[in-house]
Structures are given as structure tokens and as C-alpha cells.
Design a protein around this motif. Sequence first.
Motif, PDB file in Angstrom:
ATOM      1  N   ASP A 189      -9.335   4.656   4.475  1.00  0.00           N
ATOM      2  CA  ASP A 189      -9.248   4.235   3.081  1.00  0.00           C
ATOM      3  C   ASP A 189     -10.134   3.009   2.881  1.00  0.00           C
ATOM      4  OD1 ASP A 189      -8.469   3.486   0.522  1.00  0.00           O
ATOM      5  OD2 ASP A 189      -6.318   3.696   0.913  1.00  0.00           O
ATOM      6  N   HIS A 194       0.974   4.171  -2.857  1.00  0.00           N
ATOM      7  CA  HIS A 194       1.218   5.565  -2.469  1.00  0.00           C
ATOM      8  C   HIS A 194       2.400   6.133  -3.245  1.00  0.00           C
ATOM      9  CE1 HIS A 194       1.605   8.607   1.122  1.00  0.00           C
ATOM     10  NE2 HIS A 194       1.319   9.194  -0.021  1.00  0.00           N
ATOM     11  N   HIS A 251      -3.443   9.547   1.270  1.00  0.00           N
ATOM     12  CA  HIS A 251      -2.728   8.428   1.879  1.00  0.00           C
ATOM     13  C   HIS A 251      -1.862   8.863   3.056  1.00  0.00           C
ATOM     14  CE1 HIS A 251      -4.021   6.002  -1.571  1.00  0.00           C
ATOM     15  NE2 HIS A 251      -3.757   4.970  -0.798  1.00  0.00           N
ATOM     16  N   HIS A 270       0.821  -1.204   0.000  1.00  0.00           N
ATOM     17  CA  HIS A 270       0.000   0.000   0.000  1.00  0.00           C
ATOM     18  C   HIS A 270       0.865   1.268   0.000  1.00  0.00           C
ATOM     19  CE1 HIS A 270      -3.991   1.818   1.732  1.00  0.00           C
ATOM     20  NE2 HIS A 270      -3.611   2.408   0.631  1.00  0.00           N
ATOM     21  N   HIS A 271       1.857   1.315   0.868  1.00  0.00           N
ATOM     22  CA  HIS A 271       2.724   2.491   0.961  1.00  0.00           C
ATOM     23  C   HIS A 271       3.780   2.510  -0.134  1.00  0.00           C
ATOM     24  CE1 HIS A 271       6.304   4.708   2.411  1.00  0.00           C
ATOM     25  NE2 HIS A 271       5.412   5.572   2.858  1.00  0.00           N
TER      26      HIS A 271
END
Length: 199
Positions: A161, A32, A79, A27-28
Motif C-alpha cells: 500500500d 479498512h 487491504h 489503517h485497519h
Amino acid sequence: MTYELPALPYDYTALDPYISKQTLEFHHDKHHAAYVKKYNAAIADTEYADQPIEAVIKAVAGDASKSGIFNNAAQAWNHTFYWNSMKPNGGGQPSGDLAQKINANFGSFEQFIEAFQTAGATQFGSGWAWLVLDGTTLKVTKTLNAENPMTQGLTPLLTMDVWEHAYYLDYQNQRPAYIETFLNNLVNWDFVAQNLASA
């Protein structure tokens, strides 16, 4: 002014068992990071290159010809805000001014929880659930895809999210279970209180 991908405010294993290291890495480090990279490429050599990302989001919102800039800018910002909306050993109930305002504006903390859960669960497709300040009143809202409440004159205080990549590795299609876990075990109420105090 290149927008830098912020590091997570905690270790990749810090939110276990509620959000896994694997989810945070994907995710990061992938999702992101891609928004940040595409945003920086989109604003290079434009009038937006030296503006704060919040100003760019507000400036291009609703302009179909600049949807690429908006989507990547808003997702980069959203984010970062989401990472800070969580913390290890989070959840529980807020205290102080924030708790009093939630009770005053929603009737009770339980009614806030119900409104926030409903916003997250009923956001069709991808998007976000938010606690925002509208003037002097707390409200729960939801947005589609990259949309951000700041473009509507609202002040974001908390976000969750609900894009599938936020929870699918850990919860599969059980979005309600992810939402319940977010509220019970992850919310960073200190961050929310700071946002309210500085609004």
C-alpha cells in the motif's frame, strides 16, 4: 452476503518498530473498516449482494456508474491482501520455487527489488505496488487508487500500500524509506509462495 472486516493476521504491536500500533489501528480499524461498511451498503439489495467480492470487483470494473461499488470493494479486498503480505520478522529473501521464478523472470532477486521499489516510489499520488503473475511470468506493476490487477487478468501475489495513510504516521513524507523497510523487514514470502503455488 455481508463482507466481514477480517481481523489483522497479527497483533497491533507485531510489526513494531517498522509499522506502529497507531498506524495499524487507524489503517485497519478506520480506513479498512470504512471501505467494508460502504461496500456492504452499496451492494445491499442489488444483484451483487450474494456474489463473492472478487466477482463483484471484476464485474463492475470500468463501469463509471458503479465506481462507488468498485472503489470500496477493491479497497476492502486490497487491504486484506496487504495485511497478509506482511508478517512479523518478515523480509529477507524467498526460497524454493518462488526464488527460482523471481531469478528467472527478473534476472536476480536484486533486480526484482529494484523494480518493486521503483513501482512504489513512482506511483503518483495514492495506489499500490504489486508482484503479479501474468500467464506464467512474474511481473511488477502499480495501480492507481483502488485499482486491482485482477481486473486486467493478472494474478496478485504480493502488494504494498502506498497511500499516505499506510505510512505517514511512521515515515511522514519518506515513502522510499517505508518501501525499503517493507521489503527488508515485513514481506511475508510464505504468503507470496502460497499464492504462486495456487495460481
